[in-house]
Design an enzyme around this catalytic site. Sequence first.
Site, PDB file in Angstrom:
ATOM      1  CD  GLU A 157      -1.004   1.153   3.446  1.00  0.00           C
ATOM      2  OE1 GLU A 157      -2.180   1.420   3.198  1.00  0.00           O
ATOM      3  OE2 GLU A 157      -0.371   1.637   4.392  1.00  0.00           O
TER       4      GLU A 157
ATOM      5  CG  ASN B 239      -4.451   3.708   5.740  1.00  0.00           C
ATOM      6  OD1 ASN B 239      -3.777   2.705   5.959  1.00  0.00           O
ATOM      7  ND2 ASN B 239      -3.975   4.919   5.962  1.00  0.00           N
ATOM      8  CG  HIS B 240      -1.553   5.191   2.550  1.00  0.00           C
ATOM      9  ND1 HIS B 240      -1.815   6.541   2.491  1.00  0.00           N
ATOM     10  CD2 HIS B 240      -0.910   4.990   3.730  1.00  0.00           C
ATOM     11  CE1 HIS B 240      -1.348   7.130   3.575  1.00  0.00           C
ATOM     12  NE2 HIS B 240      -0.796   6.209   4.352  1.00  0.00           N
TER      13      HIS B 240
HETATM   14 FE   LIG Z   1       1.540   1.250   5.323  1.00  0.00          FE
END
Ligand SMILES: [Fe+2]
Length: 274
Positions: A41, A69-70
């Site tokens: 990510e 989340n990224h």
């Molecule tokens: Fe990370």
Amino acid sequence: MIVKLIMIGDVVGEPGLAVLEKLLPPLIAQEEADFVVVNGENAAAGFGITETEKARILNAGADIITTGNHVWEKREFWPALDTEERVLRPANYPGKPVGRGWTLLQKNKTRWLVINLQGRELMTPIDCPFRAFACVETLDAQATEFHDLLKRNDAIVLVDFHAESTREKEALGFYLDGRAAVVAGTHTHVQTADEKVLPLGTAYITDLGMTGVSGGVIGMDAAVCQDRARTQVLYRMTCAEPTPAQPPELQGIVVEIDREMRRAVSIRRLRIKE
Ligand SMILES: [Fe+2]
């Protein structure tokens, strides 16, 4: 029969990709690993992933790329999340965002079910990761199939739990003890020394660590991170530069799994400097 799994912590930017390409192929050969999961990510200069980084991680030997989340940072990659079965986004995002949160892959007669979940303590409060794993009634059409796969009871279940809270990570580890062969935390980029096989046979570690320059702040330039912390201004973070004293590292785990029982028998931490 024992099968061997390698899981690698968040690959951070070019230094992380370069060390992954250098160290992962010989590691796979040395360990005679059967399956490899890499969290990607942060591969695109620290923020998200694109086709370029995906190809480099898969070419280095990953069977599956997990994220967190990224994963949403690079919009040009969103369509690929729908078509590329080897790249996962966290399964417990509400609604029906692009991509998939789990995948099933058969390799050398072993079926691997990989599930990517994300925590919600000290993070965006998305859907419950516990329920996302366990409660089919809260899941979408994909989940019905997911439930069927679990009922078939012949796949080795691996979980990448991308989360900030140690408490939430340990709680999920115990919740899935005996149901998943491996629950490995990601996201903090700091490897924890708590690897263990839980009582019912789930290999657990709170965080795999990261693959990148460990001399920075979570793989990013330390000076910028200090400025951000001191001023609360969101200065743009860049990847830390490797130096001879602070070479990039590959961090993760090696897990031995009893294929018939679908349970872990050992877990060992990896921390290899370039
Ligand atoms: Fe990370």
